[in-house]
Design a protein around this motif. Sequence first.
Motif, PDB file in Angstrom:
ATOM      1  N   VAL B 159       0.641  -1.053   0.152  1.00  0.00           N
ATOM      2  CA  VAL B 159      -0.032  -0.028   0.049  1.00  0.00           C
ATOM      3  C   VAL B 159       0.991   1.192   0.091  1.00  0.00           C
ATOM      4  O   VAL B 159       1.515   1.469   0.950  1.00  0.00           O
ATOM      5  CB  VAL B 159      -0.998  -0.017   1.070  1.00  0.00           C
ATOM      6  CG1 VAL B 159      -1.536   1.446   1.017  1.00  0.00           C
ATOM      7  CG2 VAL B 159      -1.708  -1.249   1.248  1.00  0.00           C
ATOM      8  N   SER B 160       0.482   1.639  -1.013  1.00  0.00           N
ATOM      9  CA  SER B 160       1.789   2.826  -1.243  1.00  0.00           C
ATOM     10  C   SER B 160       0.555   4.299  -0.434  1.00  0.00           C
ATOM     11  O   SER B 160      -0.673   4.739  -0.198  1.00  0.00           O
ATOM     12  CB  SER B 160       1.597   3.458  -1.730  1.00  0.00           C
ATOM     13  OG  SER B 160       0.339   4.712  -3.039  1.00  0.00           O
ATOM     14  N   GLU B 161       1.347   5.471   0.517  1.00  0.00           N
ATOM     15  CA  GLU B 161       1.017   6.338   0.584  1.00  0.00           C
ATOM     16  C   GLU B 161       0.795   7.124  -0.582  1.00  0.00           C
ATOM     17  O   GLU B 161       0.847   7.115  -2.144  1.00  0.00           O
ATOM     18  CB  GLU B 161       1.966   7.457   1.096  1.00  0.00           C
ATOM     19  CG  GLU B 161       2.709   6.978   2.454  1.00  0.00           C
ATOM     20  CD  GLU B 161       1.240   7.762   3.483  1.00  0.00           C
ATOM     21  OE1 GLU B 161       1.145   8.686   4.194  1.00  0.00           O
ATOM     22  OE2 GLU B 161       1.283   6.852   3.719  1.00  0.00           O
ATOM     23  N   PRO B 162      -0.634   8.281  -0.449  1.00  0.00           N
ATOM     24  CA  PRO B 162      -1.009   9.156  -1.306  1.00  0.00           C
ATOM     25  C   PRO B 162      -0.851   9.903  -1.951  1.00  0.00           C
ATOM     26  O   PRO B 162      -0.447  10.835  -1.194  1.00  0.00           O
ATOM     27  CB  PRO B 162      -2.818   9.383  -1.002  1.00  0.00           C
ATOM     28  CG  PRO B 162      -2.349   9.809   1.289  1.00  0.00           C
ATOM     29  CD  PRO B 162      -1.347   8.079   0.886  1.00  0.00           C
ATOM     30  N   ALA B 163       0.856   9.514  -2.625  1.00  0.00           N
ATOM     31  CA  ALA B 163       1.573  10.430  -2.942  1.00  0.00           C
ATOM     32  C   ALA B 163       2.157  10.699  -4.352  1.00  0.00           C
ATOM     33  O   ALA B 163       3.311  10.926  -4.905  1.00  0.00           O
ATOM     34  CB  ALA B 163       3.373   9.801  -1.879  1.00  0.00           C
ATOM     35  N   MET B 164       1.093   9.987  -5.327  1.00  0.00           N
ATOM     36  CA  MET B 164       1.738  10.796  -6.718  1.00  0.00           C
ATOM     37  C   MET B 164       0.417  11.579  -6.801  1.00  0.00           C
ATOM     38  O   MET B 164      -1.235  11.610  -6.579  1.00  0.00           O
ATOM     39  CB  MET B 164       0.933   9.135  -7.312  1.00  0.00           C
ATOM     40  CG  MET B 164       2.599   7.991  -6.872  1.00  0.00           C
ATOM     41  SD  MET B 164       2.428   6.455  -7.472  1.00  0.00           S
ATOM     42  CE  MET B 164       1.450   5.770  -5.828  1.00  0.00           C
ATOM     43  N   HIS B 165       0.944  12.357  -8.239  1.00  0.00           N
ATOM     44  CA  HIS B 165      -0.119  12.988  -8.618  1.00  0.00           C
ATOM     45  C   HIS B 165      -0.086  13.101 -10.335  1.00  0.00           C
ATOM     46  O   HIS B 165      -0.798  13.950 -10.695  1.00  0.00           O
ATOM     47  CB  HIS B 165       1.042  15.029  -8.551  1.00  0.00           C
ATOM     48  CG  HIS B 165       0.830  14.560  -6.553  1.00  0.00           C
ATOM     49  ND1 HIS B 165      -0.192  14.305  -6.383  1.00  0.00           N
ATOM     50  CD2 HIS B 165       2.093  14.227  -5.791  1.00  0.00           C
ATOM     51  CE1 HIS B 165       0.594  14.387  -4.739  1.00  0.00           C
ATOM     52  NE2 HIS B 165       1.327  15.199  -5.102  1.00  0.00           N
TER      53      HIS B 165
END
Lengths: 474, 484
Positions: B159-165
Motif C-alpha cells: 500500500v503506497s501513501e497517497p503521494a503520486m500526482h
Amino acid sequence: MLAAKSISASELMQAFVARTTAVEGRVHAFNSRDEVGALGLAAASDARRAAGQARGPLDGIPIGFKDVIAVEGQPLTASSKMLANFISPYDATVTTKLKAAGAIPWGRLNLDEFAMGSSTENSAFGATANPWDLTRVPGGSSGGSAAAVAAGEMPVALGSDTGGSIRQPAAFCGLVGLKPTYGLVSRYGLAAFASSLDQIGTLTRTVGDAAQLLQVVAGHDSRDSTSLSTVIPDYSAALQKKSRPWRIGVPKEFFGPGLDAEIGAAVQQALAFYRSAGAEIREVSLPLTAEYAIAVYYLIATAEASSNLARYDGIRYGHRTRVATGAISIYAQSRAEGFGEEVKRRIILGTHVLSSGYYDAYYLRAQKVRTLIRGEFMRVFQDCDVMLSPTTPTAAFKLGEKSSDPLAMYLNDIYTIGVNLAGLPGISLPCGFTAGGLPIGLQIIGQPFGEAEMLTIAHTYEQGHSWHTKYPNL
Amino acid sequence: MNYEAVIGLEVHVQLKTASKMFTRVAAGYGAPPNTLTDPVVLALPGALPVLNKEALDKIIKAGLMLGCTIAPVCKWDRKNYFYPDSPKNYQISQYDQPICLAGSVEIELPGEARNIMGEHKQIPLTRIHLEEDVGKLTHEVHDSLVDYNRAGTPLMEIVSEPAMHSAEEAFAFLTSLRMTMVQGGISDCDMEKGQLRCDANISIRPIGQTQLGVKVELKNLNSISYVRDGIALEIRRQTAVLTAGGSIVQETRQYDGEAGTSVAMRSKEMAHDYRYFPDPDLLPVQVDAAWRATIQATIPELPYARQRRFITQYQLPYTITAVLVPERALADFFEEVVRLCAHPQAVANWLVNDLRRELAAGGIALAVSKLRPAHIAALVNLVEQGEISMTAAKEVFNDMFQTGEAPAVIVMQKNLKQSTDSGALEHWVQAAIVANPKAVAEFLAGKEQAINAVKGAVMKASQGKANPRLVDELVRRQLLAGKS
C-alpha cells in the motif's frame, strides 16, 4: 487379554458388535458404524499378533470417534444436517496415530451439533440417552462417546473438550474423561468449534486406559501450528510413581451455591481420602474464574465459531438448499436449513461479538480477562500440584429439562470452562453415586503438561475405590 | 480552476514460493482446474493452516529491499467475508500489525528525450502485509465456475501513501516495483497470470489545497498501461465533474481497458465489516535481528542504484543502462564479462544489441543459453586487439551463440583472422592503386572519400581478412608517397 491370547481381536470385536446391536436402540450413541470394516481390521490385527508383529497394547482395541474427528472414508457429520452426507477424504492426525498403533475405528459417535452443547440433545440425528438412566442426558457435547463406553458398546472413545465436553459427560456417565493441555494433542482433523479452546481427549473406564490412549495420541504435529513440542513422558509408568506428598488446592468458589449437596459430599469424601493418603489439602481461590469464566468463554468461543463455521456454505460440500440461486441466497438458505438452533444462536452471537464497534468491548476485553484467568490459575499452582473440585454442579439431568433454557445449560459447565480458558489439563473420574443411582464426577485440574502427575493422582484415588467397576443395568 | 490529482496504489504481488502459504500443496499457474488442492486449500472440516516459512522470508526480503521497518512479531488475522472464491469464507491476512511498515519505491519519470535520464523520486509506502490469495471465478451464462488452484498462494499487499500526482507517476511506480520484485526473486510479477494486480485510489483537489478530495477506488487495472490509462481517465472524469459544478461520490469503479471507460461498482454504504480478529489457528512468529540479517545478505543491489553505478563506473550511456539494468540476468552477465575484459562499452553493446536480439529470436532465456561470459569477453578482446574484424566478429558471435564454441576456435576453423602480413598487404595495395587510377586521382585532388574504392579493392583481394586500420594506413602512405 489380547496379548495373552486369551481372546482374539476378532472375538473382542464381535462381542462389542453384539453388545451394540443389543443396546444401541435404547442408547443411540452412534451416528454411524461400519461393522464389516471393523471386523476386517480385527482379523488383520489377529494376523499381526499371530505373526508376532503386534503393534503394542492398542493393537486390536476398538475405539469410537466423536463424529467431529476425521477418519478417511467414513462420515464426518458433526451431528449436523449440514454435513449429513459428508465423507472425510483424510485422516485426522490422532486417527493416523491410532491406526498405526493397530486400534480399530469403531463408529461415529453422536454429539451436540458442532460440539455446541452440554447434553447431546442438539443433534440433528436425535438425542443420546444416559445408560444409567435412559430418561436422562449423557452430558455433552461428547455424549455419544460417553454413553457408548458406559453402555459397553466399546472400551474407549475419543471426544473433544472445548468447555467441558469430555469431563462433563464422563461425570454424567461414570467414566474417566481426560482433557489434555491445549497443544498436547494435534487438532488436525478435528472439525473446529473454538480453535483456541478445542482439545481432543479420551473417555475410558479407567485412568490406566486413559494413560495408554494419551500415550498414542499426544505429541507435536507439524500440521497443527498450535501443537507444542514437549517431551512425552511414559504416562502408564508414571501411574505407579508417587513422588512426594501432593499439595492439592481446593477452589472455594467451586463449592458455593448451586452445587448439589450429594455431589459436594462425595467430593469432600474424596478430599478426605487424599488427606489420609498423605496429601496436603489447601483451600485456594479463583475469584475471576468463578465470576467471569462463563461470560468470557461465550464471547471467545462464539467469536471463533462464527468464523470457523463460515466454511459450511453449501458451495463445494455439505448441505445445499434446493430453493435458492445466486451465491448470497445459497449461503443464507443453505445455512438456515443446515444448522440447528443452538449453532445459529452461537454464530449470531459470535458475529456480533466481532462486529465493528463491538470488538473492543467484547472480544478484546474477553481476551484480556482470559489472560487474567490463566494468571489466576498459574498463581495458585505456585503452591499446589493440582486442584480438585466437582466436575459438574449436578448429576445428569432429564432429557428436555434444560433444552429450552440455554443459560441454565451453559451454567452446567461452570467448573470445567476455566480449565479450557487457561489451556490446562483436566480429568473427571467417578467418585460415587447419588441416592438415585446417578454417577458423580470428581475433577482434577493439572498444571500445563502436568498430565503425568494428574493421572497419577487420579489413579491413586481409583485404586482406593471401586466406582469404576460398576456398570449400568441396560 | 486547476486541479491536482492525488493517487495511492494498492498492489497485490504473488510470492514465488514452491508451495502454498499455509499448506504443502504446490503453488503454480496453469495446472488443470482444482488440482492444486488439499483439505487445507478446500477448507474441509478439521483442516488447519501451517505457515510456509519461505513466504515470510520472501516478504521480509521485499520489505528490506524497499527500506521498510520489519515488525518484530508477525501476527495473523482473519478477514471474514462470504464469497465463493474463498473456501473458508475468511482470508488469513494481517490487519493491525503488518510485517512491513513504511519504506519507499524509487521511481523514474520520463526524461526530456529517450536518451536523457528522467527525474527520480521516492514514493513512500504505508505498509506491506502478507495474506493468502483466493480462488478464481469464471462466470458462464447460467453458472459460475471456481478454480481453487490459486487459493492459498502467498500474496503480499503493498500500500503506497497517497503521494503520486499523475498517471505517469503511478505507471513509473508500478514499473519500478515490478522490476525490484522480479530482481529480488520475490515474484515473477506477470500481470497476465495475475501475479501482479493493482487497484488505485484517486482523488483530485484544487491546486494549493492541502485537504484531500473525495476518493474513488479504481479496480481491474490488468496491465501496467491500463494503470496509466485508467488513472488518466479517472482524473479527467473527476475534473469534468467538478468543473461542471458536480461533486465526486466515494465509490469503487471498474475500469474497462478495451473500451477505455469505467463504471461504478459499489458505493461506500455497501462497504464490508470484515470482523477482523487474530487467527487462533496460527501463532505469532518472532522475526529477530539474526533472521533479518540472514535475509539482508541475500538482497541484490537495487536497479536504479545499479544503473547509476553502471553510468559512472563503466561510463555507459544512459540508453544502454536503461536496457541492461532492468534485466537482472543480463546486468549480472555484463558484470561477469567485464571482470574478464576491460572494454565495458563494447561488452554492453554486444549484450544489449546482439545477445538480446538472438535470445529473443530463439525465445530462450539467458540462463539456458550456451553463451557464457567468457565467450563475450574473448570475442571483445579479439576485436579490440585487432585479431578479427567487426564483420568477422558478428559471424563468430552468431556461431558461438548457436554452438557454445570458444571464439578463438571459430576464428581458426573459419580462417577469420585478420591479415596483418604487411608483405601480402603491400602487394594488394599496390595492385589496387594500379587498378583504380580514377579514384587515386580524385583522392589526390582532395576528394577524401575516393580512398574507399582503393581500400575496398584491398579488402576484396584479402577476402575480408585484412585489418581495415592497417589497410587505411598503408593505402594513405603509398598514395602520399607517390604524390611527393
